[in-house]
Design a protein around this motif. Structure first.
Motif, short mmCIF file in Angstrom:
data_model
loop_
_atom_site.label_atom_id
_atom_site.label_comp_id
_atom_site.label_asym_id
_atom_site.label_seq_id
_atom_site.Cartn_x
_atom_site.Cartn_y
_atom_site.Cartn_z
N ILE A 463 -2.19 -7.30 15.76
CA ILE A 463 -2.08 -8.69 15.30
C ILE A 463 -2.29 -8.76 13.79
O ILE A 463 -1.57 -9.46 13.07
N PHE A 464 -3.30 -8.02 13.29
CA PHE A 464 -3.55 -8.05 11.86
C PHE A 464 -2.35 -7.52 11.08
O PHE A 464 -1.93 -8.12 10.08
N TYR A 465 -1.76 -6.41 11.55
CA TYR A 465 -0.62 -5.85 10.83
C TYR A 465 0.59 -6.78 10.90
O TYR A 465 1.39 -6.84 9.95
N ILE A 477 1.09 -8.65 -2.74
CA ILE A 477 0.02 -8.04 -1.96
C ILE A 477 -1.10 -7.46 -2.83
O ILE A 477 -2.15 -7.06 -2.33
N ILE A 478 -0.92 -7.48 -4.15
CA ILE A 478 -1.92 -6.88 -5.05
C ILE A 478 -3.29 -7.52 -4.90
O ILE A 478 -4.31 -6.81 -4.86
N PRO A 479 -3.42 -8.87 -4.83
CA PRO A 479 -4.76 -9.44 -4.65
C PRO A 479 -5.48 -8.92 -3.41
O PRO A 479 -6.70 -8.72 -3.43
N LEU A 480 -4.75 -8.67 -2.32
CA LEU A 480 -5.38 -8.14 -1.12
C LEU A 480 -5.83 -6.69 -1.33
O LEU A 480 -6.87 -6.28 -0.82
N ARG A 481 -5.04 -5.92 -2.08
CA ARG A 481 -5.48 -4.54 -2.38
C ARG A 481 -6.73 -4.56 -3.25
O ARG A 481 -7.62 -3.74 -3.09
N PRO A 487 -5.27 -1.57 4.27
CA PRO A 487 -5.54 -0.14 4.50
C PRO A 487 -4.68 0.74 3.60
O PRO A 487 -3.53 0.39 3.29
N PRO A 488 -5.20 1.87 3.16
CA PRO A 488 -4.44 2.76 2.25
C PRO A 488 -3.11 3.22 2.84
O PRO A 488 -2.14 3.44 2.12
N ARG A 489 -3.06 3.33 4.18
CA ARG A 489 -1.84 3.84 4.81
C ARG A 489 -0.75 2.79 4.95
O ARG A 489 0.39 3.11 5.33
N TYR A 490 -1.06 1.54 4.62
CA TYR A 490 -0.06 0.48 4.79
C TYR A 490 1.02 0.60 3.72
O TYR A 490 0.73 0.72 2.53
#
Length: 735
Positions: A463-465, A477-481, A487-490
């Motif tokens: 669900i999160f992904y 997506i930078i603010p979330l990083r 996750p690093p693998r995303y």
């Protein structure tokens, strides 16, 4: 049988706009004539006979003005009457009032106003364009007498200057006032306000137009800086405007409408109503901008009837640029329609405001129909569908406002299929797809259906992904990083045209993350990073601190573990002592303080983790600092006592909740199911009712005695106790 909606609503939308006839019978309290039907009059009485000089002197004497001013007034009054009489009938009573107003001015000759306008124009342009005055020849110098007056003004405006001003003749005042006002306007605007207070006290006041120019200058260039919060003694800016520009001082002839609109914008509701009644009583020739200004303020006051009365002036003025279907009028009608409600009449339901606008001849454009669409869905889903069909059938292109209304309705009714259909329509239009409000609403709908009401068999990670993919399709997506949420693998999807995330989008993705994973260490890490970035004024993250929403989500995540109680206490401390933030654009962001929901969540954290002492201390702090409990707070308190099988305390909490005006609801009953002996509760409540007068208002439940715990548990509980004591100390009122 439930009333049905009037079938004439859509017919009214289809009808052609009416043209209101312009004649004496269609006007309310105002007589209008065809300008070509008569010649402009001379200065005259109601019997059409010209007024002689002696008659003017007698009028001035009756009005308490100086009769010697008659010779100066006849010429200017005649010119003003000839101009005004093109559109209105001047009565004898209005003529007398106009003479008195002009005779009581410091400036009776037109030359004084001409000189003032020339100086004011130069000063205003210099300020507006941030340059020096170009035409210095029109500027009048203070002179020695003016400089002496200025010195007294700067030294003691309300003492020495006032005394000096009162002893001066009106000719001396007239000579000095313009020069001082222009100098103060350029060099000391705050002192100009005090200067005006003193100089309007006499019967002979400065010219109304000059006073308006001073206030327009101050309002235009200094309102945001200090004027809106200006105070002197009992004066505020609003009371000053209401006094200086009071309708009793409004000129009967040649009314300066810019000043009247300033009065309308800044005055209170009663003063605005007085101004509106004055316009009607004196048959003042209205201008479209002034009528719309009245309309806007009446909308702010939620006075629908008078807002419509103000709108009725527009077609009567017959101004080409301002008819009932002009852009400015439609914008005001949109604002008015936000107040529309549904009323029942003879078995039919209809809107209250919309039919009246249609009867006046207003033809709704798309923006107005968007408001009608929103109102329709709030009242009746079927009516909303009819309005939507009407818009599509008449080739009105749906915009972001339209789709926000449709998405809101679909989310409210839980209609996932319609949301998916709307999303397909939006995706096909690039301007809508990139709209941040639309994107946030679509994201919110996915959150409601997949996260907030998560299926027990669903995979939280999946669900999160899925939510992260939806976010990544639109937002950067930078603010979330930077928050270490991704996750690093995303793998980030390509696309260089993504928009920065709105506070709503960031809040929703963080709330999703907290609900889909339960590791306390991750939440603590993200919270620490969030505080750092917010303090730095991060453009996307700092705005989150303006409300309590994100803090409450962190509290919910922290309370899932007993080890998160210290973090709960620390978070509330951070909110209590947070300072305002300056973002990277220099804008001030006001940090939110704990709300009743925040305090309730903090209390619930201790209740859920079976820490009654901590919960009681939080309740004490809330009482001490006058945090008003709501129904959710009381239900949490009752839940804690019921879980602990504390019957007397549960009964007392129920009684206090009812005394506070809240009744037992399904959430309360759900908590009472935890009681092993519910009959004892009702016995305890009856006993409390019988001896209510003997029960103290606040009783703190003693902590149950427990056997000594192991060293680590004691150390942990001591840390929590220290945190609560620290929080309580910081909450003590500062004397």
């Amino acid at each position: 049988m439930e009333p049905r909606f009037s079938s004439g609503l859509l017919q009214g939308l289809n009808s052609k706009p009416k043209k209101i006839p312009i004649n004496s019978r269609t006007t309310r309290g105002r007589r209008l004539r065809n300008p070509s039907s008569r010649k402009p009059p001379s200065l005259r009485s109601s019997s059409n006979r010209p007024l002689s000089l002696k008659q003017v002197e007698r009028v001035l004497h009756e009005q308490g003005a100086n009769p010697s001013m008659a010779g100066r007034l006849v010429g200017p009054m005649k010119t003003a009457v000839e101009t005004e009489a093109q559109n209105r009938l001047i009565t004898e009573e209005q003529m007398k009032t106009a003479m008195a107003i002009r005779a009581n001015s410091l400036y009776s000759r037109p030359l004084a106003l001409v000189q003032w306008k020339a100086m004011y124009k130069e000063v205003y342009k210099a300020k507006h364009y941030q340059r020096e005055i170009e035409n210095k020849r029109v500027m009048m110098a203070l002179g020695k007498e003016g400089e002496a007056l200025l010195a007294k003004l700067q030294e003691d405006c309300h003492g020495k200057f006032r005394n000096k001003w009162r002893r001066m003749s009106w000719q001396e005042k007239g000579f000095a006032w313009q020069r001082l006002a222009i100098w103060l306007m350029q060099n000391d605007p705050k002192l100009l306000m005090e200067f005006l207070i003193v100089t309007i006290e006499d019967q002979r006041r400065p010219n109304f137009t000059m006073l308006i120019d001073c206030l327009l200058y101050l309002d235009r260039f200094h309102y945001a800086d200090w004027l809106q919060n200006w105070r002197y003694g009992t004066w505020t800016y609003q009371s000053f405007i209401e006094s200086v520009l009071h309708p009793d001082y409004w000129p009967i002839l040649s009314l300066p409408h810019k000043g009247i609109r300033l009065y309308i914008r800044r005055a209170g509701s009663e003063a605005v109503l007085l101004g509106f009644e004055t316009v009607q009583k004196r048959n003042i020739t209205m201008r479209p901008e002034t009528a719309l200004c009245f309309m806007w303020r009446f909308i702010e006051f939620k006075d629908v009837d008078r807002a419509l009365q103000a709108l009725e002036f527009i077609p009567k003025l017959e101004t080409p640029d301002f008819d009932l279907n002009s852009e400015g009028v439609n914008r005001h009608c949109c604002k008015l329609l936000t107040l529309d409600t549904v009323e029942d009449n003879a078995g039919e339901r209809n809107f209250k405001i919309l039919p009246r606008l249609l009867e006046m001849g207003v033809k709704p454009d798309r923006d107005m129909l968007n408001v009608v669409l929103s109102n329709a869905f709030k009242a009746d889903h079927q009516l909303g569908g009819d309005i939507l069909h009407f818009m599509k059938s008449h080739n009105y292109k749906l915009d972001s406002y339209s789709y926000l209304t449709l998405l809101n309705d679909a989310v409210t009714r839980g209609d996932r299929a319609r949301i998916e259909a709307f999303v397909r329509e939006i995706t096909a239009q690039e301007d809508l797809r990139k709209n941040p409000w639309i994107a946030s609403k679509i994201f919110h709908s996915h959150y409601i259906f997949t996260v907030k009401h998560m299926d027990g068999d669903a995979d939280p990670s999946g669900i999160f992904y899925s939510m992260l993919d939806i976010y990544n399709n639109v937002h950067d997506i930078i603010p979330l990083r930077e928050l270490t949420v991704v996750p690093p693998r995303y793998v980030t999807r390509p696309g260089g045209d993504k928009i920065p995330p709105s506070p709503v989008a960031l809040y929703l993705i963080l709330a999703t993350y907290f609900r889909c994973q339960n590791r306390l260490v991750n939440v603590q890490r993200i919270y620490g990073r969030f505080r750092e970035l917010a303090a730095e004024g991060h453009p996307s993250i700092a705005p989150l601190v303006e409300t309590d929403h994100i803090y409450n989500e962190f509290l919910i995540a922290f309370r899932n573990s007993p080890r998160g109680l210290r973090s709960c206490v620390q978070l509330v401390e951070d909110m209590l002592h947070s300072s305002n933030i300056i973002d990277q654009n220099g804008k001030a962001i006001i940090a939110a303080k704990p709300t009743v929901r925040t305090w309730t969540l903090l209390m619930s954290a201790f209740i859920y983790n079976r820490q009654p002492t901590g919960a009681n201390k939080i309740r004490e702090m809330m009482n001490k600092h006058h945090v008003k409990f709501n129904d959710v707070t009381w239900n949490h308190i009752i839940n804690g006592y019921a879980n602990a099988q504390k019957i007397p305390e549960t009964a007392r909490a129920i009684q206090e909740m009812e005394n506070a005006g809240f009744s037992i609801d399904p959430y309360t009953m759900k908590s009472l199911r935890y009681l092993r002996d519910p009959e004892r509760l009702w016995v305890a409540i009856e006993e409390l009712d019988e001896s209510a007068s003997k029960i103290p208002q606040a009783v703190v439940t003693p902590t149950d005695s427990e056997s000594p715990a192991a060293g680590k548990k004691q150390q942990y509980e001591q840390l929590i106790e220290d945190g609560l004591e620290k929080l309580g100390t910081k909450l003590k009122p500062k004397l």
